[in-house]
Scaffold this motif. Structure first.
Motif, PDB file in Angstrom:
ATOM      1  N   ASP A   1     -16.850   7.838  -2.208  1.00  0.00           N
ATOM      2  CA  ASP A   1     -16.721   7.302  -3.561  1.00  0.00           C
ATOM      3  C   ASP A   1     -17.799   7.830  -4.491  1.00  0.00           C
ATOM      4  OD1 ASP A   1     -15.900   4.247  -1.994  1.00  0.00           O
ATOM      5  OD2 ASP A   1     -14.504   5.580  -3.018  1.00  0.00           O
TER       6      ASP A   1
ATOM      7  N   VAL B   1      -6.534   5.516  -3.060  1.00  0.00           N
ATOM      8  CA  VAL B   1      -7.559   4.498  -3.277  1.00  0.00           C
ATOM      9  C   VAL B   1      -7.785   4.247  -4.762  1.00  0.00           C
ATOM     10  CG1 VAL B   1     -10.024   4.020  -2.954  1.00  0.00           C
ATOM     11  CG2 VAL B   1      -8.674   4.907  -1.055  1.00  0.00           C
TER      12      VAL B   1
ATOM     13  N   GLN C   1      -8.327  10.104  -1.730  1.00  0.00           N
ATOM     14  CA  GLN C   1      -8.328   9.313  -0.507  1.00  0.00           C
ATOM     15  C   GLN C   1      -7.027   8.520  -0.453  1.00  0.00           C
ATOM     16  OE1 GLN C   1     -12.334   7.252   0.135  1.00  0.00           O
ATOM     17  NE2 GLN C   1     -12.367   7.745  -2.035  1.00  0.00           N
ATOM     18  N   GLU C   2      -6.324   8.632   0.649  1.00  0.00           N
ATOM     19  CA  GLU C   2      -5.069   7.915   0.838  1.00  0.00           C
ATOM     20  C   GLU C   2      -5.207   6.979   2.039  1.00  0.00           C
ATOM     21  OE1 GLU C   2      -2.540   8.628  -1.355  1.00  0.00           O
ATOM     22  OE2 GLU C   2      -3.693  10.268  -2.281  1.00  0.00           O
ATOM     23  N   ILE C   3      -4.759   5.742   1.894  1.00  0.00           N
ATOM     24  CA  ILE C   3      -4.803   4.807   3.013  1.00  0.00           C
ATOM     25  C   ILE C   3      -3.403   4.254   3.279  1.00  0.00           C
ATOM     26  CG2 ILE C   3      -7.191   4.151   2.553  1.00  0.00           C
ATOM     27  CD1 ILE C   3      -6.064   1.450   1.497  1.00  0.00           C
TER      28      ILE C   3
ATOM     29  N   THR D   1      -4.881  -2.469   6.883  1.00  0.00           N
ATOM     30  CA  THR D   1      -4.754  -1.015   6.840  1.00  0.00           C
ATOM     31  C   THR D   1      -4.686  -0.450   8.253  1.00  0.00           C
ATOM     32  OG1 THR D   1      -5.679   0.995   5.853  1.00  0.00           O
ATOM     33  CG2 THR D   1      -7.242  -0.525   6.863  1.00  0.00           C
TER      34      THR D   1
ATOM     35  N   ALA E   1     -11.182   2.188   9.983  1.00  0.00           N
ATOM     36  CA  ALA E   1     -10.032   2.434   9.123  1.00  0.00           C
ATOM     37  C   ALA E   1      -9.767   3.931   9.054  1.00  0.00           C
ATOM     38  CB  ALA E   1     -10.288   1.883   7.731  1.00  0.00           C
TER      39      ALA E   1
ATOM     40  N   VAL F   1      -8.355   7.243   6.956  1.00  0.00           N
ATOM     41  CA  VAL F   1      -8.228   7.736   5.586  1.00  0.00           C
ATOM     42  C   VAL F   1      -7.669   9.145   5.616  1.00  0.00           C
ATOM     43  CG1 VAL F   1      -9.463   8.298   3.457  1.00  0.00           C
ATOM     44  CG2 VAL F   1     -10.201   6.350   4.842  1.00  0.00           C
TER      45      VAL F   1
ATOM     46  N   PHE G   1      -7.897  12.302   3.659  1.00  0.00           N
ATOM     47  CA  PHE G   1      -8.859  12.790   2.662  1.00  0.00           C
ATOM     48  C   PHE G   1      -8.461  14.188   2.219  1.00  0.00           C
ATOM     49  CE2 PHE G   1     -12.847  14.913   1.463  1.00  0.00           C
ATOM     50  CZ  PHE G   1     -13.329  14.017   0.517  1.00  0.00           C
TER      51      PHE G   1
ATOM     52  N   THR H   1     -11.989   8.856   9.784  1.00  0.00           N
ATOM     53  CA  THR H   1     -12.124   7.427  10.063  1.00  0.00           C
ATOM     54  C   THR H   1     -13.337   6.907   9.302  1.00  0.00           C
ATOM     55  OG1 THR H   1     -13.483   7.812  12.042  1.00  0.00           O
ATOM     56  CG2 THR H   1     -11.080   7.613  12.339  1.00  0.00           C
ATOM     57  N   ALA H   2     -13.227   5.678   8.831  1.00  0.00           N
ATOM     58  CA  ALA H   2     -14.332   5.011   8.137  1.00  0.00           C
ATOM     59  C   ALA H   2     -14.753   3.820   8.981  1.00  0.00           C
ATOM     60  CB  ALA H   2     -13.898   4.566   6.743  1.00  0.00           C
TER      61      ALA H   2
ATOM     62  N   PHE I   1     -18.235   8.186   8.009  1.00  0.00           N
ATOM     63  CA  PHE I   1     -16.962   8.903   8.050  1.00  0.00           C
ATOM     64  C   PHE I   1     -17.020  10.007   9.101  1.00  0.00           C
ATOM     65  CE2 PHE I   1     -14.618   7.150   4.511  1.00  0.00           C
ATOM     66  CZ  PHE I   1     -15.615   6.501   3.794  1.00  0.00           C
TER      67      PHE I   1
END
Length: 362
Positions: A19, A227, A275-277, A299, A306, A308, A310, A337-338, A344
């Motif tokens: 972010d 996101v 970023q797509e979730i 999610t 989580a 992501v 990216f 992964t977060a 990440f």
């Protein structure tokens, strides 16, 4: 302080989130000099250097898109303040096949510590693939897209190599330097180990798929959304209306412009990313798609982290933290992964995931 820590003192980037890119010190520019300087270097590099051409082959595995039609540039990496900064282009050749490395010119070498290791010269370089739109065989910063790179840095060592370096596998002549920004522990290897160059691929076909568990409500739906929608940006999800029992999405095209976020780093370079979730939600209005008033539930998780999707858009110039980006990210789409701690990590396989509110946080 060891010579190695002197070389990389402060070079571990501040914590960089998806972010907000961490700020770094302003970069001092270096005037481009004549790169044809004769170094008269007779060093035995143990890398099978061809003395007729003064070039050494580098084993490259090309991944992602087709490198043909692009150029492969070799750029100096400078230590500037608290950063490793990509600077002057030193060499250029067609991308693809088996590239080679030239003997370094004297202008790109520096004496690391004249007091502790007099005469020990170091040259660190970044390999990057770019679109040579004007056929000049030189990257035009701010204009031509950088579409590929390698995380391992070709590194030239010359002179009496200190024990700090030999203990990490360093040898005289060409090496490959792999940085680990998480542990701060580097590793040197020979050119015969080879490198991987990831080239931007507009249709990677990355798959996110799985099932769900422990979701509240009746028949929750699943969407793949950017996101930026959580920040109030109107955007269309890349997929929506999937059943929570079994869902699947494919990242098979560049991220749409309205999914991209911009970050301007400390030297004014704009970094564009998406970023797509995967989101399970309660379809409160029974519209068959995500809409105002629907309730986010959970999610997709890989273990307790989580997942992501990216997307890193091509650069046209090197950001201040490019060496860090190149060690972690690939151009185009990548699964990450977060962790709960905000770390990440790349994810190799996006299939068999589970949407579970008890497994990871949204």
């Amino acid at each position: 302080m060891t010579l190695w820590t002197l070389m990389l003192a402060g070079c571990t980037p501040q914590e960089i989130s998806l972010d907000d890119t961490a700020a770094v010190d302003a970069v001092s520019t270096v005037t481009d000099t004549d790169t044809d300087t004769d170094t008269d270097t007779d060093t035995d590099t143990d890398t099978d250097t061809d003395t007729d051409t003064d070039r050494t082959d580098l084993d490259v595995t090309w991944t992602g898109g087709d490198p043909d039609g692009h150029r492969l540039g070799l750029f100096s990496v400078l230590i500037s303040g608290e950063s490793l900064v990509v600077d002057t282009q030193r060499d250029d050749q067609p991308a693809g096949g088996t590239p080679s490395l030239p003997l370094p010119d004297s202008e790109s070498l520096f004496e690391l510590d004249p007091v502790a290791a007099p005469g020990f010269l170091v040259g660190v370089y970044q390999l990057a693939v770019y679109d040579d739109a004007d056929a000049s065989s030189k990257h035009d910063a701010g204009e031509e897209a950088i579409v590929g790179w390698t995380g391992a840095l070709p590194t030239w060592l010359e002179g009496a190599i200190p024990a700090d370096f030999t203990g990490l596998g360093a040898r005289e002549g060409w090496n490959l330097l792999q940085l680990d920004f998480e542990t701060g522990q580097p590793h040197f290897s020979g050119l015969d180990d080879g490198v991987t160059v990831a080239v931007l691929d507009d249709a990677p076909g990355l798959v996110l798929s799985g099932t769900s568990a422990n979701l509240p409500g009746i028949d929750p739906a699943v969407a793949l959304l950017p996101v930026v929608m959580f920040d109030g940006v109107p955007a269309t999800p890349l997929g929506d209306g999937e059943s929570s029992d079994s869902w699947s999405f494919t990242l098979d095209a560049p991220a749409p412009d309205d999914h991209l976020a911009d970050n301007v780093d400390s030297i004014g370079v704009t970094i564009r990313y998406a970023q797509e979730i995967v989101l399970a939600y309660g379809d409160a209005d029974n519209s068959g798609g995500l809409s105002d008033g629907d309730v986010p539930l959970a999610t997709a998780c890989d273990g307790d982290s989580a997942v992501v999707g990216f997307y890193l858009a091509p650069f046209t110039e090197f950001p201040a933290e490019f060496v860090y980006y190149a060690s972690v990210f690939v151009p185009g789409w990548q699964l990450m992964t977060a962790s709960p701690e905000g770390d990440f990590e790349p994810l190799d396989n996006g299939e068999g995931l589970v949407i579970d509110p008890d497994a990871c946080d949204l």
